[in-house]
Scaffold this active site. Structure first.
Site, PDB file in Angstrom:
ATOM      1  N   SER A   1       0.795  -1.297   0.223  1.00 36.39           N
ATOM      2  CA  SER A   1      -0.025  -0.100  -0.122  1.00 36.39           C
ATOM      3  C   SER A   1       0.908   1.353   0.045  1.00 36.39           C
ATOM      4  CB  SER A   1      -1.014   0.173   1.158  1.00 36.39           C
ATOM      5  OG  SER A   1      -0.028  -0.085   2.372  1.00 36.39           O
TER       6      SER A   1
ATOM      7  N   LYS B   1     -12.410  -0.261  -0.312  1.00 37.51           N
ATOM      8  CA  LYS B   1     -11.551   0.461  -1.293  1.00 37.51           C
ATOM      9  C   LYS B   1     -12.163   0.371  -2.783  1.00 37.51           C
ATOM     10  CE  LYS B   1      -7.562  -0.368   1.806  1.00 37.51           C
ATOM     11  NZ  LYS B   1      -7.964   0.361   2.942  1.00 37.51           N
TER      12      LYS B   1
ATOM     13  N   HIS C   1      -5.634  -3.924  -1.740  1.00 37.46           N
ATOM     14  CA  HIS C   1      -5.208  -2.983  -2.938  1.00 37.46           C
ATOM     15  C   HIS C   1      -5.355  -3.495  -4.105  1.00 37.46           C
ATOM     16  CE1 HIS C   1      -4.667   0.279  -0.233  1.00 37.46           C
ATOM     17  NE2 HIS C   1      -3.980  -0.401   0.501  1.00 37.46           N
TER      18      HIS C   1
HETATM   19  C1  LIG Z   1      -3.253  -3.762   2.773  1.00 40.48           C
HETATM   20  C2  LIG Z   1      -4.414  -3.446   3.846  1.00 40.48           C
HETATM   21  N1  LIG Z   1      -4.608  -4.212   4.545  1.00 40.48           N
HETATM   22  C3  LIG Z   1      -5.775  -3.926   5.424  1.00 40.48           C
HETATM   23  C4  LIG Z   1      -6.108  -2.581   5.467  1.00 40.48           C
HETATM   24  C5  LIG Z   1      -7.498  -2.453   6.510  1.00 40.48           C
HETATM   25  O1  LIG Z   1      -8.604  -2.223   5.846  1.00 40.48           O
HETATM   26  P1  LIG Z   1      -9.743  -1.407   6.295  1.00 40.48           P
HETATM   27  O2  LIG Z   1      -9.642   0.153   5.860  1.00 40.48           O
HETATM   28  O3  LIG Z   1     -11.000  -1.860   5.205  1.00 40.48           O
HETATM   29  O4  LIG Z   1      -9.976  -1.629   7.676  1.00 40.48           O
HETATM   30  C6  LIG Z   1      -5.755  -1.639   4.592  1.00 40.48           C
HETATM   31  C7  LIG Z   1      -6.066  -0.158   4.986  1.00 40.48           C
HETATM   32  O5  LIG Z   1      -5.767   0.738   4.319  1.00 40.48           O
HETATM   33  C8  LIG Z   1      -4.608  -1.909   3.757  1.00 40.48           C
HETATM   34  O6  LIG Z   1      -3.920  -1.046   3.175  1.00 40.48           O
END
Ligand SMILES: Cc1ncc(COP(=O)(O)O)c(C=O)c1O
Length: 404
Positions: free
Chosen positions: A193, A252, A221
């Site tokens: 990310s 997302k 992502h």
């Molecule tokens: C790679 C990754 N996993 C999990 C999450 C957590 O997801 P959520 O925002 O739906 O709680 C994010 C959030 O940005 C993320 O980038």
């Protein structure tokens, strides 16, 4: 109001340090957090002060916020079910909408079953705490999301990081630890990310097989963005069925909230009965559940979105590189623009903001010192004019700051 100069205990010390940093950023006109927008976010966004900006920081990669079919599904769910689920999934919170969403995710992910949690963060914690504990080992990529680290901390399992996407380091750790633990779980983000690069699924999978480890992948992502039809990392590498624990978010590309685990029927049923966030935290509200179902349908019914997203990524990234920016190893819709200095990163952000481009600075401690950057994100709905405006702003600001 706390006086930053009077330190009474650890909490005061932390608050004091935070306040000093926040005020220094504000004084230098370098504070960019918690900026309120109004209305729906798409390729353009309206700030609270009325400014119209190019949105270059949203995770809504397919531009589905405000999609009429998704909004209609949410409205109908409120009409039929009201606004809350009224309880936890295991007891009173499960509706037929939740069942339909889980079936829809399982079909999209090409797995037998799926279970849904209230956020992506919670999902990672639920998977790791549900399936590992003392006597197990988790090996994770150094750049994995914080929720994976937090899951490990809560689970009681031993855990180590391997150098980012370094398969020889992963193999070394597997060889050293194979046979020493009841389970070894390897966990990686599909698209990282902060860096926008893609995990090496073929080698990771081969290593897991060689050393008897399980593989979990976080598709936050990559759902909707990776693979020719947006079905994610397995489609990208033509390796459907290769991941043991397929995790994704509904916040997302899917314009809702929540997260999921997709896998075998027994695994999912185990999680429904044994993972604490499923048992002790409220179910997704009906509107968000229905919106997510409709969004998976829209991704499959409107393939132009994924194609346009890929096209936009190519045009934009090539444009930045031609100007002399370092976009690291990004091959996806997450495109870092490496600056390498916190103050300059903030100054670049300010200049882009002043030119109508909404971007986010990412500085230490989110990334190591010297790796400060902007993280920019492309959307399927960005127009050629949006991309031209963004590139022109980067060229002007970069030259003014001596960065390119
Ligand atoms: C790679 C990754 N996993 C999990 C999450 C957590 O997801 P959520 O925002 O739906 O709680 C994010 C959030 O940005 C993320 O980038």
């Amino acid at each position: 109001m706390l006086d930053a100069t009077i330190v009474r205990d650890g909490i005061d010390a932390r608050l004091g340090e935070f306040i000093a940093r926040r005020e220094a950023m504000k004084a230098a006109n370098r504070y960019f957090y918690l900026q309120p927008t109004v209305g729906r976010t798409n390729h353009r966004v309206e700030m609270k002060d009325g400014r119209d900006m190019v949105q270059l920081a949203s995770y809504s990669y397919l531009g589905l916020i405000g999609h009429p079919r998704i909004e209609q599904a949410a409205h109908e769910a409120i009409d039929a079910y009201g606004t809350g689920a009224g309880g936890v999934r295991l007891l009173t919170g499960t509706t037929d909408l939740h069942e339909r969403l889980e079936e829809r995710i399982a079909a999209f992910a090409k797995r037998e079953d799926a279970c849904v949690y209230s956020s992506g963060y919670v999902t990672n914690v639920a998977i790791i705490t549900g399936l590992t504990g003392p006597g197990d080992l988790v090996l994770m990529d150094k750049l994995d999301h914080a929720s994976i680290v937090d899951g490990c901390l809560l689970s009681g399992a031993k855990w180590h990081t391997y150098r980012h996407n370094d398969m020889s380091h992963l193999e070394k750790l597997l060889a050293k630890n194979a046979g020493e633990y009841s389970t070894i779980l390897v966990v990686a983000d599909s698209v990282f990310s902060m860096d926008g690069d893609v995990m090496d699924l073929p080698t990771t999978k081969a290593l897991c097989e060689r050393y008897g480890a399980r593989l979990m992948v976080d598709e936050a992502h990559s759902v909707g963005s990776l693979g020719a039809t947006g079905h994610g990392i397995e489609e990208h590498f033509d390796m459907v069925g290769s991941i043991d624990l397929k995790m994704g978010t509904l916040s997302k590309s899917i314009p809702s909230v929540g997260g999921y685990l997709a896998g075998s029927r027994d695994l999912i049923d185990f999680q429904r009965h044994m993972s604490r966030p499923f048992i002790f935290s409220a179910a997704l509200p009906p509107a968000q559940t229905a919106a997510a179902i409709a969004a998976f349908d829209v991704i499959e019914d409107e393939p132009w979105r994924v194609q346009q997203l890929h096209e936009n990524c190519r045009t934009y990234t090539a444009g930045l590189k031609a100007q002399g920016w370092d976009t690291m190893d990004s091959t996806t819709c997450v495109v870092p623009v490496l600056v390498g200095d916190e103050a300059k990163t903030m100054d670049l952000t300010r200049m882009l903001f002043d030119r109508g481009i909404f971007v986010c600075p990412i500085v230490h401690p989110a990334v190591p010192r010297g790796m400060d950057r902007l993280r920019t994100c492309l959307m399927a709905t960005h127009t050629a004019e949006d991309i031209t405006q963004a590139l022109a702003a980067f060229a002007e600001a970069g030259a003014a700051l001596g960065l390119i």
